[in-house]
Design an enzyme around this catalytic site. Structure first.
Site, PDB file in Angstrom:
ATOM      1  N   ASP A 268       0.837  -1.204   0.000  1.00 29.63           N
ATOM      2  CA  ASP A 268       0.000   0.000   0.000  1.00 29.63           C
ATOM      3  C   ASP A 268       0.869   1.250   0.000  1.00 29.63           C
ATOM      4  OD1 ASP A 268      -1.988   1.850   0.162  1.00 29.63           O
ATOM      5  OD2 ASP A 268      -2.455   1.485   2.291  1.00 29.63           O
ATOM      6  N   LYS A 275       1.518   7.999   0.348  1.00 30.36           N
ATOM      7  CA  LYS A 275       1.863   8.074   1.767  1.00 30.36           C
ATOM      8  C   LYS A 275       3.226   8.744   1.930  1.00 30.36           C
ATOM      9  CE  LYS A 275      -0.307   3.761   3.375  1.00 30.36           C
ATOM     10  NZ  LYS A 275      -1.240   4.337   4.352  1.00 30.36           N
ATOM     11  N   ASP A 286       0.059  -4.999   4.544  1.00 32.25           N
ATOM     12  CA  ASP A 286      -1.337  -4.645   4.308  1.00 32.25           C
ATOM     13  C   ASP A 286      -2.181  -5.796   3.738  1.00 32.25           C
ATOM     14  OD1 ASP A 286      -3.034  -2.545   4.881  1.00 32.25           O
ATOM     15  OD2 ASP A 286      -2.938  -1.667   2.874  1.00 32.25           O
ATOM     16  N   ASP A 345      -5.673   6.339  -0.897  1.00 30.27           N
ATOM     17  CA  ASP A 345      -5.062   5.569   0.194  1.00 30.27           C
ATOM     18  C   ASP A 345      -6.137   4.861   1.040  1.00 30.27           C
ATOM     19  OD1 ASP A 345      -3.100   4.500   1.763  1.00 30.27           O
ATOM     20  OD2 ASP A 345      -2.661   6.352   2.870  1.00 30.27           O
ATOM     21  N   GLU A 347      -8.006   2.531   0.215  1.00 25.83           N
ATOM     22  CA  GLU A 347      -8.266   1.523  -0.824  1.00 25.83           C
ATOM     23  C   GLU A 347      -8.814   0.228  -0.250  1.00 25.83           C
ATOM     24  OE1 GLU A 347      -5.449   1.908   0.651  1.00 25.83           O
ATOM     25  OE2 GLU A 347      -5.064  -0.180   1.200  1.00 25.83           O
ATOM     26  N   ARG A 349     -11.216  -0.383   1.852  1.00 24.77           N
ATOM     27  CA  ARG A 349     -12.694  -0.466   1.816  1.00 24.77           C
ATOM     28  C   ARG A 349     -13.201  -0.678   0.391  1.00 24.77           C
ATOM     29  NH1 ARG A 349     -13.049   5.254   4.715  1.00 24.77           N
ATOM     30  NH2 ARG A 349     -11.006   4.528   5.409  1.00 24.77           N
TER      31      ARG A 349
HETATM   32  N1  BES Z   1      -3.117   0.358   5.045  1.00 25.26           N
HETATM   33  C1  BES Z   1      -3.615   1.549   5.612  1.00 25.26           C
HETATM   34  C2  BES Z   1      -3.928   1.447   7.099  1.00 25.26           C
HETATM   35  C3  BES Z   1      -2.782   1.092   8.003  1.00 25.26           C
HETATM   36  C4  BES Z   1      -2.129   2.088   8.706  1.00 25.26           C
HETATM   37  C5  BES Z   1      -2.417  -0.209   8.194  1.00 25.26           C
HETATM   38  C6  BES Z   1      -1.092   1.769   9.557  1.00 25.26           C
HETATM   39  C7  BES Z   1      -1.386  -0.535   9.050  1.00 25.26           C
HETATM   40  C8  BES Z   1      -0.732   0.446   9.739  1.00 25.26           C
HETATM   41  C9  BES Z   1      -4.894   2.011   4.895  1.00 25.26           C
HETATM   42  O1  BES Z   1      -5.061   1.585   3.595  1.00 25.26           O
HETATM   43  C10 BES Z   1      -4.848   3.487   4.871  1.00 25.26           C
HETATM   44  O2  BES Z   1      -3.944   4.009   4.321  1.00 25.26           O
HETATM   45  N2  BES Z   1      -5.837   4.128   5.493  1.00 25.26           N
HETATM   46  C11 BES Z   1      -5.902   5.533   5.566  1.00 25.26           C
HETATM   47  C12 BES Z   1      -7.337   5.942   5.399  1.00 25.26           C
HETATM   48  C13 BES Z   1      -7.545   7.431   5.242  1.00 25.26           C
HETATM   49  C14 BES Z   1      -6.950   7.917   3.935  1.00 25.26           C
HETATM   50  C15 BES Z   1      -9.022   7.707   5.282  1.00 25.26           C
HETATM   51  C16 BES Z   1      -5.371   5.975   6.917  1.00 25.26           C
HETATM   52  O3  BES Z   1      -5.598   5.293   7.911  1.00 25.26           O
HETATM   53  O4  BES Z   1      -4.698   7.000   6.978  1.00 25.26           O
HETATM   54 ZN    ZN Z   2      -4.133   2.755   2.134  1.00 29.72          ZN
END
Ligand code: BES
Ligand code: ZN
Ligand code: MG
Length: 499
Positions: A268, A275, A286, A345, A347, A349
């Site tokens: 991811d 990111k 992920d 990001d 993704e 969901r």
């Molecule tokens: N893979 C991440 C969530 C994650 C964060 C997993 C830290 C493991 C450790 C997910 O896909 C993500 O990036 N989520 C975003 C959502 C936001 C853009 C609404 C997040 O949590 O920042």
């Molecule tokens: Zn993500």
């Protein structure tokens, strides 16, 4: 693997092992100096000198200079007269510490009496095996200078009658640990060594081995089926996405069907909503939800629960490129609903939306449990020791909470109520893939999004973003590696569904 766990009825004090182990609680009633003095006459004084009182995490290891054992090891259990669940987790931690300690003293055999804990012998033996094997996990495929791994026998002393009786508990524990460690080894592989196709291949080989039906849909088929979420996320990557379906069918008549769904993003980057470098470092993790679901199917195939289980894993890589999803793009999912992708990001969901819709349409399951490294928000809220549980179904929630307690994989329920639902509405499509800012609660708004794809099916969502990787200070995990979280809980849930 270095530890080998055995049951024996040979009297501990008449045996010969490199080390003999006693588990000692804080309240010290487990500490029977009389028998300990037979092994090491000065033990009481030594314990006093070293201020060893059985605190959790404390260890006293003393050379014995006797013919039967080279060392006497006392492992602190902390308070055992507390909440039984905490006390048993303390025992798990002590087993983890013990396994990590053995190679440092070159100990190749240990023995201990089955500890007197508030649990059945079956439970103690199963969990001892699971934890000892989990603590034994190493991820050393890429170290060219391989250290030789010491082999150690762990002998658990029980009565003659129990040796046979406990064999299946031991085997069950070893099987669960093997699945957990399999999942960890996939998660720990970097994204250049574990692609969506590689993970799908693991699913196929497990299924073949266990005689389970496995279907792997290709990207072409996924596009054709109208899974715009999964296909959309995969667009930025040169690798094709996959949708893995593994089916276990019980011979019981009229048995319920439960779906386990796991997020499988092999890397991811965030996509175009890229990111920051530091947050991206561990994003090979992920796919931990998918790994847990696939590995659980191996256990299911062998333990044969009395319910039908379908394991579903949408798998893709999330990268930016000229063909990637762009913020503002609208995608259409398998159930016909649409979403505006404001942030690429978010993704997880998107791929889960298609997988959940598929589960509902084709299996009409009695329950769905999904596992996903879904949000940083959940990880920040709960930290590394509890997975977040989101559900509006209290009965299914209670089942999962019970399975959590029995399995030792901690979860904590976070809110999911109607109040939050507007947070994922969009102006230009049915849904928006990020929650409204003023609603905050990112873990909950992510769950609200998923809820649109389960219909009326009882459903629990487990956010494992904080618990899947690099969990500190838990003796049976290992720094900078995966935990394999979810497998122990899902196995317990499946095996005891009818109770
Ligand atoms: N893979 C991440 C969530 C994650 C964060 C997993 C830290 C493991 C450790 C997910 O896909 C993500 O990036 N989520 C975003 C959502 C936001 C853009 C609404 C997040 O949590 O920042
Ligand atoms: Zn993500
Ligand atoms: Mg692609």
């Amino acid at each position: 693997m270095a530890v080998n766990i055995k049951l024996t009825d040979k009297d501990l004090l008449k045996s010969k092992y490199d080390a003999v182990v006693y588990f000692v609680n804080d309240d010290s009633d487990l500490l029977d100096y009389k028998s300990l003095k037979k092994i090491s006459p000065n033990i009481e004084k030594l314990a006093k000198d070293k201020k060893f009182k059985g605190a959790l995490g404390s260890v006293l290891i003393v050379p014995t200079f006797n013919d039967n054992f080279s060392y006497l090891i006392l492992m602190g259990l902390g308070k055992t007269k507390i909440n039984n669940e905490v006390a048993f987790e303390n025992y798990r931690r002590a087993i983890g510490s013990l396994v990590k300690l053995l190679p440092t003293h070159n100990i190749s055999s240990v023995g201990f009496d089955l500890p007197k804990l508030d649990a059945t012998p079956e439970y103690i033996v199963e969990h001892t095996a699971v934890i000892a094997k989990m603590a034994d996990y190493v991820f050393n495929v890429f170290h060219t200078d391989k250290k030789t791994i010491l082999k150690t026998d762990i002998n658990i002393v029980v009565s003659t009658a129990l040796v046979k009786k406990l064999k299946s508990a031991l085997d069950k524990g070893l099987l669960i640990a093997e699945a957990v460690n399999d999942a960890r080894s996939w998660i720990d592989l970097p994204a250049n060594m574990l692609t969506p196709a590689d993970l799908a291949a693991h699913a196929e080989s497990i299924s073949k081995h266990e005689g389970l039906k496995c279907t792997v849909f290709t990207e072409k088929e996924i596009i054709k089926m109208g899974m715009g979420g999964l296909a959309g996320v995969s667009k930025g990557s040169e690798l094709d996405c996959k949708l893995v379906i593994i089916e276990y069918k019980t011979k019981e008549k009229n048995a319920p069907t439960v779906a386990f769904v796991g997020k499988g993003i092999t890397f991811d980057s965030g996509g175009l909503s890229i990111k920051p470098a530091a947050s991206m470092e561990t994003m090979k993790e992920d796919m931990s939800g998918a790994a847990a679901v696939i590995a659980t199917m191996k256990v299911i195939g062998q333990l044969k629960p009395k319910i039908n289980i379908v394991g579903i894993a949408p798998i893709a890589e999330n990268l930016p490129s000229g063909t990637a999803l762009k913020p503002g793009d609208i995608v259409k999912f398998y159930n016909g609903k649409t979403a505006e992708v404001k942030n690429t990001d978010a993704e997880g969901r998107l791929i889960l939306a298609d997988a959940l819709s598929y589960a509902v349409k084709h299996y009409k399951p009695d329950a769905i449990i999904d596992l996903a490294t879904l949000t940083g928000a959940c990880a920040y809220a709960l930290g590394p020791f509890f997975s977040g549980l989101f559900s509006q179904h209290d009965e299914l929630t209670q089942r999962v909470l019970d399975a959590s307690k029995v399995s030792g994989e901690a979860v904590w329920r976070l809110p999911l109520t109607d109040d939050y639902k507007v947070a994922v509405k969009a102006d230009v499509a049915d849904l928006c893939n990020i929650g409204r800012k003023d609603y905050m609660a990112g873990g909950t708004t992510a769950a609200c999004f998923l809820q649109h794809f389960v219909g009326e099916t009882p459903w629990v969502h487990l956010d494992i973003a904080g618990t899947a990787f690099n969990v500190p200070d838990v003796s049976y995990y290992r720094r900078a590696t995966a935990t394999g979280v979810g497998i122990r809980l899902l196995t317990e849930l499946a095996m005891n569904w009818e109770k």
